[in-house]
Design a protein around this motif. Sequence first.
Motif, PDB file in Angstrom:
ATOM      1  N   GLN A  59       0.816  -1.220   0.000  1.00  0.00           N
ATOM      2  CA  GLN A  59       0.000   0.000   0.000  1.00  0.00           C
ATOM      3  C   GLN A  59       0.851   1.273   0.000  1.00  0.00           C
ATOM      4  O   GLN A  59       0.327   2.365   0.147  1.00  0.00           O
ATOM      5  N   GLY A  60       2.164   1.120  -0.107  1.00  0.00           N
ATOM      6  CA  GLY A  60       3.051   2.273  -0.105  1.00  0.00           C
ATOM      7  C   GLY A  60       3.302   2.865   1.268  1.00  0.00           C
ATOM      8  O   GLY A  60       3.797   3.983   1.389  1.00  0.00           O
ATOM      9  N   LEU A  61       2.978   2.113   2.309  1.00  0.00           N
ATOM     10  CA  LEU A  61       3.115   2.640   3.666  1.00  0.00           C
ATOM     11  C   LEU A  61       4.577   2.822   4.082  1.00  0.00           C
ATOM     12  O   LEU A  61       4.892   3.768   4.811  1.00  0.00           O
ATOM     13  N   SER A  62       5.455   1.961   3.615  1.00  0.00           N
ATOM     14  CA  SER A  62       6.869   2.137   3.967  1.00  0.00           C
ATOM     15  C   SER A  62       7.395   3.450   3.392  1.00  0.00           C
ATOM     16  O   SER A  62       8.191   4.141   4.028  1.00  0.00           O
ATOM     17  N   GLN A  63       6.930   3.805   2.202  1.00  0.00           N
ATOM     18  CA  GLN A  63       7.340   5.063   1.581  1.00  0.00           C
ATOM     19  C   GLN A  63       6.867   6.264   2.406  1.00  0.00           C
ATOM     20  O   GLN A  63       7.605   7.232   2.593  1.00  0.00           O
ATOM     21  N   ILE A  64       5.653   6.184   2.911  1.00  0.00           N
ATOM     22  CA  ILE A  64       5.114   7.253   3.755  1.00  0.00           C
ATOM     23  C   ILE A  64       5.935   7.370   5.032  1.00  0.00           C
ATOM     24  O   ILE A  64       6.300   8.472   5.463  1.00  0.00           O
ATOM     25  N   LEU A  65       6.228   6.231   5.655  1.00  0.00           N
ATOM     26  CA  LEU A  65       7.002   6.213   6.890  1.00  0.00           C
ATOM     27  C   LEU A  65       8.384   6.813   6.671  1.00  0.00           C
ATOM     28  O   LEU A  65       8.819   7.705   7.411  1.00  0.00           O
ATOM     29  N   ILE A  66       9.081   6.350   5.668  1.00  0.00           N
ATOM     30  CA  ILE A  66      10.439   6.824   5.393  1.00  0.00           C
ATOM     31  C   ILE A  66      10.434   8.312   5.070  1.00  0.00           C
ATOM     32  O   ILE A  66      11.251   9.070   5.593  1.00  0.00           O
ATOM     33  N   GLN A  67       9.523   8.744   4.231  1.00  0.00           N
ATOM     34  CA  GLN A  67       9.467  10.162   3.856  1.00  0.00           C
ATOM     35  C   GLN A  67       9.173  11.041   5.071  1.00  0.00           C
ATOM     36  O   GLN A  67       9.788  12.090   5.233  1.00  0.00           O
ATOM     37  N   ALA A  68       8.258  10.622   5.927  1.00  0.00           N
ATOM     38  CA  ALA A  68       7.936  11.404   7.128  1.00  0.00           C
ATOM     39  C   ALA A  68       9.163  11.552   8.023  1.00  0.00           C
ATOM     40  O   ALA A  68       9.434  12.636   8.554  1.00  0.00           O
ATOM     41  N   VAL A  69       9.915  10.475   8.184  1.00  0.00           N
ATOM     42  CA  VAL A  69      11.129  10.511   9.012  1.00  0.00           C
ATOM     43  C   VAL A  69      12.165  11.448   8.396  1.00  0.00           C
ATOM     44  O   VAL A  69      12.725  12.316   9.076  1.00  0.00           O
ATOM     45  N   LEU A  70      12.423  11.297   7.103  1.00  0.00           N
ATOM     46  CA  LEU A  70      13.429  12.129   6.444  1.00  0.00           C
ATOM     47  C   LEU A  70      13.019  13.593   6.406  1.00  0.00           C
ATOM     48  O   LEU A  70      13.858  14.485   6.601  1.00  0.00           O
ATOM     49  N   ASP A  71      11.731  13.860   6.180  1.00  0.00           N
ATOM     50  CA  ASP A  71      11.242  15.246   6.207  1.00  0.00           C
ATOM     51  C   ASP A  71      11.480  15.864   7.584  1.00  0.00           C
ATOM     52  O   ASP A  71      11.906  17.018   7.696  1.00  0.00           O
ATOM     53  N   ASP A  72      11.206  15.103   8.622  1.00  0.00           N
ATOM     54  CA  ASP A  72      11.392  15.595   9.988  1.00  0.00           C
ATOM     55  C   ASP A  72      12.869  15.873  10.268  1.00  0.00           C
ATOM     56  O   ASP A  72      13.215  16.908  10.840  1.00  0.00           O
ATOM     57  N   LEU A  73      13.735  14.953   9.879  1.00  0.00           N
ATOM     58  CA  LEU A  73      15.165  15.149  10.097  1.00  0.00           C
ATOM     59  C   LEU A  73      15.667  16.379   9.345  1.00  0.00           C
ATOM     60  O   LEU A  73      16.428  17.181   9.895  1.00  0.00           O
ATOM     61  N   GLN A  74      15.229  16.552   8.098  1.00  0.00           N
ATOM     62  CA  GLN A  74      15.618  17.721   7.313  1.00  0.00           C
ATOM     63  C   GLN A  74      15.139  19.005   7.985  1.00  0.00           C
ATOM     64  O   GLN A  74      15.899  19.957   8.119  1.00  0.00           O
ATOM     65  N   GLU A  75      13.890  19.006   8.390  1.00  0.00           N
ATOM     66  CA  GLU A  75      13.306  20.193   9.008  1.00  0.00           C
ATOM     67  C   GLU A  75      14.062  20.591  10.282  1.00  0.00           C
ATOM     68  O   GLU A  75      14.259  21.769  10.558  1.00  0.00           O
ATOM     69  N   LYS A  76      14.506  19.608  11.039  1.00  0.00           N
ATOM     70  CA  LYS A  76      15.212  19.864  12.298  1.00  0.00           C
ATOM     71  C   LYS A  76      16.720  20.035  12.112  1.00  0.00           C
ATOM     72  O   LYS A  76      17.439  20.293  13.075  1.00  0.00           O
TER      73      LYS A  76
END
Length: 115
Positions: A59-76
């Motif tokens: 269902q593409g959930l791993s992609q959502i999980l990974i992107q959310a983590v990387l977006d958060d790390l980038q933002e911080k």
Amino acid sequence: MAEVLFDDSARNVQVVDDREDRQYVLCLDGVRAGTMSYRVVGGRRVLGHTEVDEAYRGQGLSQILIQAVLDDLQEKGQKATVYCPAVDRFIKQRVKYADVIDPSHPGIWFGPADR
């Protein structure tokens, strides 16, 4: 205490940083569907295994999980060491996240053209 990193109420998907258990958790319809383990070493995150429960795969959930983590790390402005092949592949396909990799401690990640 868990910090919400991503919340898509239309799709009932949420990603949280469960600092107590040192893992990112993806929930679908309020049910834990996937996780990514991590450790904190100095100021960086060492990203371990990413897993989506068998019932929720495809269902593409791993992609959502990974992107959310990387977006958060980038933002911080935090750096990461990658030991998860799924995260490695994700970043190689989306080079905009390459700046998240700690150049002194890349883990298995060596750059988009290494393989």
